[in-house]
Design a protein around this motif. Structure first.
Motif, PDB file in Angstrom:
ATOM      1  N   ASN A  18       0.827  -1.209   0.000  1.00 17.81           N
ATOM      2  CA  ASN A  18       0.000   0.000   0.000  1.00 17.81           C
ATOM      3  C   ASN A  18       0.862   1.260   0.000  1.00 17.81           C
ATOM      4  O   ASN A  18       0.502   2.258  -0.621  1.00 17.81           O
ATOM      5  CB  ASN A  18      -0.943  -0.002   1.209  1.00 17.81           C
ATOM      6  CG  ASN A  18      -2.054  -1.028   1.055  1.00 17.81           C
ATOM      7  OD1 ASN A  18      -2.463  -1.349  -0.051  1.00 17.81           O
ATOM      8  ND2 ASN A  18      -2.547  -1.545   2.174  1.00 17.81           N
ATOM      9  N   THR A 152      -3.689  -0.409   7.803  1.00 21.06           N
ATOM     10  CA  THR A 152      -3.910  -1.407   6.758  1.00 21.06           C
ATOM     11  C   THR A 152      -4.267  -2.738   7.407  1.00 21.06           C
ATOM     12  O   THR A 152      -3.670  -3.139   8.406  1.00 21.06           O
ATOM     13  CB  THR A 152      -2.672  -1.537   5.841  1.00 21.06           C
ATOM     14  OG1 THR A 152      -2.868  -2.628   4.948  1.00 21.06           O
ATOM     15  CG2 THR A 152      -1.391  -1.810   6.616  1.00 21.06           C
ATOM     16  N   MET A 154      -5.860  -6.890   6.710  1.00 17.74           N
ATOM     17  CA  MET A 154      -6.381  -7.967   5.865  1.00 17.74           C
ATOM     18  C   MET A 154      -7.341  -8.756   6.747  1.00 17.74           C
ATOM     19  O   MET A 154      -6.891  -9.518   7.604  1.00 17.74           O
ATOM     20  CB  MET A 154      -5.252  -8.874   5.412  1.00 17.74           C
ATOM     21  CG  MET A 154      -4.378  -8.242   4.367  1.00 17.74           C
ATOM     22  SD  MET A 154      -3.670  -9.510   3.319  1.00 17.74           S
ATOM     23  CE  MET A 154      -2.635  -8.544   2.250  1.00 17.74           C
ATOM     24  N   SER A 191      -8.161  -5.063   2.928  1.00 14.34           N
ATOM     25  CA  SER A 191      -8.192  -6.178   1.968  1.00 14.34           C
ATOM     26  C   SER A 191      -8.854  -7.329   2.711  1.00 14.34           C
ATOM     27  O   SER A 191      -8.376  -7.717   3.770  1.00 14.34           O
ATOM     28  CB  SER A 191      -6.789  -6.621   1.571  1.00 14.34           C
ATOM     29  OG  SER A 191      -6.010  -5.525   1.224  1.00 14.34           O
ATOM     30  N   THR A 193     -10.316 -11.305   2.883  1.00 21.38           N
ATOM     31  CA  THR A 193     -10.258 -12.615   2.216  1.00 21.38           C
ATOM     32  C   THR A 193     -11.368 -13.514   2.758  1.00 21.38           C
ATOM     33  O   THR A 193     -11.244 -14.714   2.786  1.00 21.38           O
ATOM     34  CB  THR A 193      -8.891 -13.292   2.485  1.00 21.38           C
ATOM     35  OG1 THR A 193      -8.732 -13.416   3.904  1.00 21.38           O
ATOM     36  CG2 THR A 193      -7.741 -12.496   1.925  1.00 21.38           C
ATOM     37  N   ASN A 227     -11.659  -0.166   0.169  1.00 19.39           N
ATOM     38  CA  ASN A 227     -11.532  -1.594  -0.153  1.00 19.39           C
ATOM     39  C   ASN A 227     -10.466  -1.788  -1.212  1.00 19.39           C
ATOM     40  O   ASN A 227     -10.613  -1.343  -2.346  1.00 19.39           O
ATOM     41  CB  ASN A 227     -12.867  -2.124  -0.696  1.00 19.39           C
ATOM     42  CG  ASN A 227     -13.814  -2.428   0.431  1.00 19.39           C
ATOM     43  OD1 ASN A 227     -13.578  -3.343   1.224  1.00 19.39           O
ATOM     44  ND2 ASN A 227     -14.871  -1.642   0.544  1.00 19.39           N
ATOM     45  N   ILE A 228      -9.385  -2.431  -0.843  1.00 20.09           N
ATOM     46  CA  ILE A 228      -8.308  -2.676  -1.818  1.00 20.09           C
ATOM     47  C   ILE A 228      -8.507  -4.087  -2.375  1.00 20.09           C
ATOM     48  O   ILE A 228      -8.365  -5.071  -1.628  1.00 20.09           O
ATOM     49  CB  ILE A 228      -6.915  -2.608  -1.156  1.00 20.09           C
ATOM     50  CG1 ILE A 228      -6.794  -1.397  -0.212  1.00 20.09           C
ATOM     51  CG2 ILE A 228      -5.817  -2.664  -2.208  1.00 20.09           C
ATOM     52  CD1 ILE A 228      -6.420  -0.100  -0.808  1.00 20.09           C
ATOM     53  N   PRO A 229      -8.836  -4.214  -3.652  1.00 18.98           N
ATOM     54  CA  PRO A 229      -9.056  -5.563  -4.183  1.00 18.98           C
ATOM     55  C   PRO A 229      -7.766  -6.382  -4.254  1.00 18.98           C
ATOM     56  O   PRO A 229      -6.681  -5.817  -4.395  1.00 18.98           O
ATOM     57  CB  PRO A 229      -9.616  -5.322  -5.588  1.00 18.98           C
ATOM     58  CG  PRO A 229      -9.558  -3.884  -5.852  1.00 18.98           C
ATOM     59  CD  PRO A 229      -9.013  -3.159  -4.660  1.00 18.98           C
ATOM     60  N   GLN A 230      -7.915  -7.683  -4.126  1.00 20.67           N
ATOM     61  CA  GLN A 230      -6.784  -8.586  -4.374  1.00 20.67           C
ATOM     62  C   GLN A 230      -6.492  -8.525  -5.874  1.00 20.67           C
ATOM     63  O   GLN A 230      -7.417  -8.619  -6.677  1.00 20.67           O
ATOM     64  CB  GLN A 230      -7.166 -10.022  -3.999  1.00 20.67           C
ATOM     65  CG  GLN A 230      -7.404 -10.213  -2.515  1.00 20.67           C
ATOM     66  CD  GLN A 230      -6.110 -10.106  -1.714  1.00 20.67           C
ATOM     67  OE1 GLN A 230      -5.155 -10.792  -1.996  1.00 20.67           O
ATOM     68  NE2 GLN A 230      -6.084  -9.216  -0.733  1.00 20.67           N
ATOM     69  N   VAL A 253      -7.754  -1.763  -9.104  1.00 28.80           N
ATOM     70  CA  VAL A 253      -6.973  -1.610  -7.876  1.00 28.80           C
ATOM     71  C   VAL A 253      -6.221  -0.269  -7.876  1.00 28.80           C
ATOM     72  O   VAL A 253      -6.157   0.417  -6.850  1.00 28.80           O
ATOM     73  CB  VAL A 253      -6.035  -2.828  -7.661  1.00 28.80           C
ATOM     74  CG1 VAL A 253      -4.975  -2.923  -8.728  1.00 28.80           C
ATOM     75  CG2 VAL A 253      -5.405  -2.812  -6.276  1.00 28.80           C
TER      76      VAL A 253
END
Ligand SMILES: Nc1ncnc2c1ncn2[C@@H]1O[C@H](COP(=O)(O)OP(=O)(O)OP(=O)(O)O)[C@@H](O)[C@H]1O
Ligand SMILES: [Mg+2]
Length: 269
Positions: A18, A152, A154, A191, A193, A227-230, A253
């Motif tokens: 990031n 940040t 996940m 991010s 999952t 929202n940070i896409p994979q 992204v």
């Protein structure tokens, strides 16, 4: 000059990714950006193509951030111009950080003092500090030096509370009697999952924590959750040694990082 630290309490939470991608977005907007790697794994340096061992650095006369902090190099010895972004490399010897910084009370301000010097002598608009996963004096230095934080996180099945812990950690330092941290949280980079419904739960929790932070710390500005896409492209960015935000500007992204950069620039006015 604004010093930004993308931080959290856990390793492998996309801090470096990031940092580089947002730095790339700001550089594309013609901002002068310096990234300082204070991690022993040199993740950021390598991301931007500075995969050098100590011998090579010596040959090229390139100092590291550790050498700078310990008074063994000057700022100009350490800045590497990588085109749009300038970098100060990390150092493997951060692994032994406590050996270098014996007087924690004084030494914790070293990075903050360095920021003042950089602000006086250079014309950077933004400086990013990328710390490693260790909860050590180096991370403390980074948190003390920063004007702005992005948390940040996940969110996964295993851990849905990392961002909340990171917000608490910042609050604790902001509220300490010696007011160690002056920086403010400006956004959350998420991010996820996990499945949609679990993510909604996690988001609700996080919104509550953000509301608590704003109330307790008297914060009036928005703290957006981005929202940070994979994205494979982001993973691959490290192989072509430049931010994906500079190579593939219109990818979904990249557009998220440009949105964050837009909000950072709005904050300047
Ligand atoms: N948006 C993304 N899409 C796909 N992969 C990602 C994304 N962001 C980060 N990653 C991957 O997640 C892994 C961890 O990312 P990164 O190295 O940036 O985390 P970090 O918080 O800096 O880790 P450390 O604590 O070790 O410094 C890397 O393999 C990276 O490529
Ligand atoms: Mg990293």
């Amino acid at each position: 000059m604004k010093t930004i630290c993308i931080t959290t309490t856990k390793g492998g939470s996309a801090k470096t990714t990031n940092t580089v991608e947002l730095a790339g977005a700001l550089a594309t907007y013609n901002k002068k950006v310096l990234c300082i790697d204070v991690d022993q794994t040199l993740g950021l340096s390598q991301y931007l193509g500075l995969r050098m061992d100590p011998q090579q650095r010596k040959e090229y006369g390139i100092g590291t951030s550790l050498e700078l902090l310990t008074g063994n190099a000057s700022i100009s010895d350490c800045i590497v111009e990588m085109g749009a972004i300038d970098v100060i490399c990390g150092d493997e010897r951060y692994e032994k950080a406590p050996n270098f910084f014996l007087d924690e009370d004084e030494d914790k301000y070293l990075l903050k003092n360095l920021m003042k010097q950089i602000e006086n002598d250079y014309d950077y608009d933004y400086v990013f500090i990328d710390h490693g996963p260790q909860n050590d004096i180096i991370k403390k230095m980074a948190l003390i030096a920063a004007d702005e934080f992005y948390i940040t996180t996940m969110i996964s099945d295993i851990d849905r509370n990392e961002a909340k812990r990171a917000i608490d950690a910042i609050m604790k330092l902001q509220n300490s009697t010696d007011k160690l941290v002056h920086g403010d949280i400006k956004g959350i980079l998420l991010s996820a999952t996990i499945g949609k419904s679990l993510k909604e739960f996690a988001l609700e929790d996080l919104e509550e924590k953000i509301a608590e932070y704003k109330e307790k710390q008297n914060v009036n500005h928005d703290i957006p959750i981005y929202n940070i896409p994979q994205s494979m492209a982001v993973k691959e960015a490290q192989t072509y040694k430049m931010p994906n935000t500079m190579k593939h500007k219109s990818q979904t992204v990249s557009r998220v990082y440009y949105e964050i950069a837009d909000n950072i620039l709005k904050g300047e006015n």
